[in-house]
Write a protein that holds these residues in place. Sequence first.
Motif, PDB file in Angstrom:
ATOM      1  N   TYR A 306       0.826  -1.201   0.000  1.00 42.18           N
ATOM      2  CA  TYR A 306       0.000   0.000   0.000  1.00 42.18           C
ATOM      3  C   TYR A 306       0.864   1.257   0.000  1.00 42.18           C
ATOM      4  CZ  TYR A 306      -2.755   3.810   1.950  1.00 42.18           C
ATOM      5  OH  TYR A 306      -3.327   5.036   2.177  1.00 42.18           O
ATOM      6  N   VAL A 312      -4.847  -0.360  -1.321  1.00 39.04           N
ATOM      7  CA  VAL A 312      -5.144  -0.981  -0.034  1.00 39.04           C
ATOM      8  C   VAL A 312      -5.119  -2.495  -0.217  1.00 39.04           C
ATOM      9  CG1 VAL A 312      -6.824  -1.203   1.828  1.00 39.04           C
ATOM     10  CG2 VAL A 312      -6.526   1.000   0.668  1.00 39.04           C
ATOM     11  N   TYR A 372      -2.662   0.996   9.916  1.00 33.63           N
ATOM     12  CA  TYR A 372      -2.953   0.375   8.625  1.00 33.63           C
ATOM     13  C   TYR A 372      -4.146  -0.576   8.717  1.00 33.63           C
ATOM     14  CZ  TYR A 372      -2.594  -2.133   4.269  1.00 33.63           C
ATOM     15  OH  TYR A 372      -2.890  -2.694   3.047  1.00 33.63           O
ATOM     16  N   LEU A 375      -7.258   1.276   8.580  1.00 37.84           N
ATOM     17  CA  LEU A 375      -7.576   1.629   7.192  1.00 37.84           C
ATOM     18  C   LEU A 375      -8.240   0.454   6.489  1.00 37.84           C
ATOM     19  CD1 LEU A 375      -7.406   3.323   4.581  1.00 37.84           C
ATOM     20  CD2 LEU A 375      -5.064   2.454   4.300  1.00 37.84           C
ATOM     21  N   LEU A 376      -7.726  -0.756   6.703  1.00 38.82           N
ATOM     22  CA  LEU A 376      -8.343  -1.943   6.109  1.00 38.82           C
ATOM     23  C   LEU A 376      -9.803  -2.064   6.539  1.00 38.82           C
ATOM     24  CD1 LEU A 376      -5.574  -4.693   6.555  1.00 38.82           C
ATOM     25  CD2 LEU A 376      -6.024  -3.255   4.549  1.00 38.82           C
ATOM     26  N   THR A 379     -11.962   0.339   4.811  1.00 35.18           N
ATOM     27  CA  THR A 379     -12.066   0.054   3.385  1.00 35.18           C
ATOM     28  C   THR A 379     -13.111  -0.999   3.082  1.00 35.18           C
ATOM     29  OG1 THR A 379      -9.743   0.668   3.035  1.00 35.18           O
ATOM     30  CG2 THR A 379     -10.766  -0.724   1.359  1.00 35.18           C
ATOM     31  N   GLU A 395     -10.177  -4.110  -5.242  1.00 37.11           N
ATOM     32  CA  GLU A 395      -9.130  -3.100  -5.182  1.00 37.11           C
ATOM     33  C   GLU A 395      -9.422  -2.001  -6.198  1.00 37.11           C
ATOM     34  OE1 GLU A 395      -5.354  -5.955  -3.881  1.00 37.11           O
ATOM     35  OE2 GLU A 395      -5.313  -4.894  -5.800  1.00 37.11           O
TER      36      GLU A 395
END
Length: 428
Positions: A306, A312, A372, A375-376, A379, A395
């Motif tokens: 990433y 991501v 991180y 963030l996942l 997402t 993605e």
Amino acid sequence: MRPRQILIASLVLLGAVLGSSACSKAQQPPTRAGAAAQQSALAVQPVATPQERQLYLDAARTSRNFVNRITEPSTGLARAHANYANVTLWDIAGVIAANYVARDLGFIDDATYDSHISRILSTLSTVDLFDKAAFNRIYDAKTGRMIDNASRVSTVGAGFSSVDIGRLLVWLRIISLKQPKYAPLATQIVRRLDMRKLLDDGFLRGVDVDPRNGSRKEFQETEIGYQQYALSGFSMWGARVNAGGLDVRKNVSTVNVSGIRVLTDSRGNDRVMSEPYIMIGLELGYRSPALRAQAEQVLAAQAARYQKTGIVTAVTEDAVPDPPYYFYYYSVWHNDRPFVIEGPGENKVVQRPRWVSSKAAFGWNAVLPNAYTQLLLRTVQPAGTPSGWGSGVYEGTQRPTGVPSLNTAALIMESAYYKIKGKPIYSN
């Protein structure tokens, strides 16, 4: 490795039912502030906020409702997904996990839980075994009959996977120790197995049966991560496992993935996936510094991708409604290639679909939370629906993939348990 969630014939059916999806595309890379920013992103975060805990509880409750809808009352087994009548042994362990977590988080009462678990254990104590020695790879969820590799009811079966059986052994041990009333029947189920045929010199053994001619292919299941996880299940029941098989530092090579050093199996079957390291953390805990370090490096390699590309990244195996295979392995590393996607079988490399996995996002953010993994988690939120959690989002486009499955539901529920309780399921 063989598909653990859904066999090839079922995937073709799934594709016909759900159709294809949009292709993914890369996002623009973000501005990078150097190594310090990356280290900050990977730093372990403090205890979950109330909002994050609620997010996990809501996702787990939705997942529990989905599992309940696909459960067959006659056997207690749940279908691998809503449109598929069968279930793998891997997923049978998943439905035990889903019910265990549902009770512990207060989604179901004791009587409902006992009804479900007692039915599942009763089924496992009576279903036919492959060669009278091992649980078959796949069963009809409604009748409990063995299914072959052409998705047909069979008296011969499809073969067996000791990786799958190891996952079941982990969960039989958990309920035996945490809820002793189930210990006698769980022990009886384990005693049905012939450990000498399941293990080869203390390593995991698998057998595949060709449904066309009945020929058999025998092999060791040696994939790093999965090996350590499944052998732990055998060890819990006193089987003679190879101590080297439990040690993530044995029989390995080191590769560079996006600047991160990751261990791979040196014996050739070197697929590196998120899932086993997540499950070890959620269920057993990282019981050695080396195992935890490997888990951290597998996650760090995805974060590094990433950082370098702006894409991501949370990769593992999943059912995705994209032709030609509809089930894909998205590996951190396999056969000398990083972030490769493959269908079931050999030489099935494809360029897409590429997706961000829901269960990987929830799982990583539970066991190794950092900026991180948060963030996942953000997402994959579009993958959640009132009827269940899909396998993830593509993605680039971040369109939901759809395909709620038993495996995704079980891993999300286990992740919620860990996030709420703050410890592995097997811990005291």
